[in-house]
Design an enzyme around this catalytic site. Sequence first.
Site, PDB file in Angstrom:
ATOM      1  N   HIS A  61     -20.694  73.637 -50.643  1.00 35.38           N
ATOM      2  CA  HIS A  61     -20.807  74.111 -52.024  1.00 35.38           C
ATOM      3  C   HIS A  61     -20.693  75.630 -52.010  1.00 35.38           C
ATOM      4  CE1 HIS A  61     -24.851  74.429 -50.403  1.00 35.38           C
ATOM      5  NE2 HIS A  61     -25.288  75.067 -51.469  1.00 35.38           N
ATOM      6  N   HIS A  63     -22.856  78.192 -53.055  1.00 32.35           N
ATOM      7  CA  HIS A  63     -23.964  79.138 -53.004  1.00 32.35           C
ATOM      8  C   HIS A  63     -23.737  80.132 -51.868  1.00 32.35           C
ATOM      9  CE1 HIS A  63     -26.948  76.379 -55.382  1.00 32.35           C
ATOM     10  NE2 HIS A  63     -26.124  77.053 -56.161  1.00 32.35           N
ATOM     11  N   ASP A  65     -25.359  81.463 -49.463  1.00 32.44           N
ATOM     12  CA  ASP A  65     -25.761  81.232 -48.068  1.00 32.44           C
ATOM     13  C   ASP A  65     -24.844  80.250 -47.343  1.00 32.44           C
ATOM     14  OD1 ASP A  65     -26.837  79.261 -49.771  1.00 32.44           O
ATOM     15  OD2 ASP A  65     -28.496  78.809 -48.426  1.00 32.44           O
ATOM     16  N   HIS A  66     -23.827  79.753 -48.052  1.00 36.70           N
ATOM     17  CA  HIS A  66     -22.868  78.839 -47.430  1.00 36.70           C
ATOM     18  C   HIS A  66     -21.435  79.379 -47.443  1.00 36.70           C
ATOM     19  CE1 HIS A  66     -25.667  75.371 -47.059  1.00 36.70           C
ATOM     20  NE2 HIS A  66     -26.303  76.083 -47.989  1.00 36.70           N
ATOM     21  N   HIS A 141     -27.202  68.131 -55.414  1.00 40.12           N
ATOM     22  CA  HIS A 141     -27.760  69.482 -55.522  1.00 40.12           C
ATOM     23  C   HIS A 141     -27.667  69.922 -56.978  1.00 40.12           C
ATOM     24  CE1 HIS A 141     -29.429  72.983 -53.774  1.00 40.12           C
ATOM     25  NE2 HIS A 141     -28.336  73.726 -53.756  1.00 40.12           N
ATOM     26  N   ASP A 209     -28.567  70.897 -48.578  1.00 41.56           N
ATOM     27  CA  ASP A 209     -28.769  71.216 -50.002  1.00 41.56           C
ATOM     28  C   ASP A 209     -28.587  69.969 -50.860  1.00 41.56           C
ATOM     29  OD1 ASP A 209     -28.503  74.586 -50.547  1.00 41.56           O
ATOM     30  OD2 ASP A 209     -28.030  73.754 -48.588  1.00 41.56           O
ATOM     31  N   HIS A 268     -31.258  73.913 -41.931  1.00 46.98           N
ATOM     32  CA  HIS A 268     -31.383  74.522 -43.258  1.00 46.98           C
ATOM     33  C   HIS A 268     -32.849  74.680 -43.659  1.00 46.98           C
ATOM     34  CE1 HIS A 268     -30.625  75.214 -47.608  1.00 46.98           C
ATOM     35  NE2 HIS A 268     -29.483  75.725 -47.149  1.00 46.98           N
TER      36      HIS A 268
END
Length: 306
Positions: A61, A63, A65-66, A141, A209, A268
Amino acid sequence: MFDVALVGSGGMMPLPHRHLTSLLLRYEGRLVLIDCGEGNQVSVKQIGWGYKTIDCICLTHFHADHVAGLPGLLLSIAHAGRDEPITIIGPVGVAHVVRSLCVIAPDLPFAIKFVELPKEGLRDFKIPLTSFTLSAVPALHNCPCFAYRVDIHRKGRFDADKAKELNIPLQFWNKLQKGKIMEHEGRTLTPNMVMGEDRKGLSVSYITDSRPPKWLPDFIRGSDLFVCEGHYGDEELLAKAKSHRHMIFSEAAMLARAGEVEKMWLTHFSPAMQNPKDYLKNARKIFPKSYVGYDRLTETFGFEED
């Protein structure tokens, strides 16, 4: 041999001892990366498998942090001398997101091919330049998000006795093993004439997530390794996990058990959880082959002997 490395094990933000969650897969010298958070290329460098043969990057996805590590990683791949195209896979909008991030990494020496995942996911996508087959299903998510499965399929054995019995000339054997169909003296020669049943391959599944999807056990079924988020370890944080659309250790373990996987790495982790091993018992009481992931955890998987 199929090599798997947990590039990082953290969620939300990098910590001095914990990079952001990402997974690196290697087979026959080719690499596939799943997720690419901030500073990702530092940990990839420490693993030592190189950058040049990263053929595909899969994004769960969008976000930060990814995905925020993509410009740096792509530049590292470029500096390694790559000029072959790279495939980047992700939810709808992946091309726009990557191109926007790469404003600070212009003029890459390789093309980027984008694959947008439809809302129902994707099955048996053959990743270019590799022997990997990729599948994806939706996660749960607070934005479009996907779980991934990577398979290495294994063909059956070539039956030389059967080839001789069928009077198939020796010069065709190798081509039949490679799946080719040929004509010879009025006969059509096909691989199924001389190849045994497909043998057990190798597979790795990955989800982060997400709340536990009811369809995930079937998706991950029989995986040699299941990499699953365990954002919180404490059972008392279940309500918070539900609110933030994450999982606790015990929920991850229930997915692993239901999917009959061989083993599970938890990953994670919330930045607030300093020592995930303190909560490992919450997973192992449900699924004994649960392990706490850590940065650069590496394992090699081999095919079953037969």
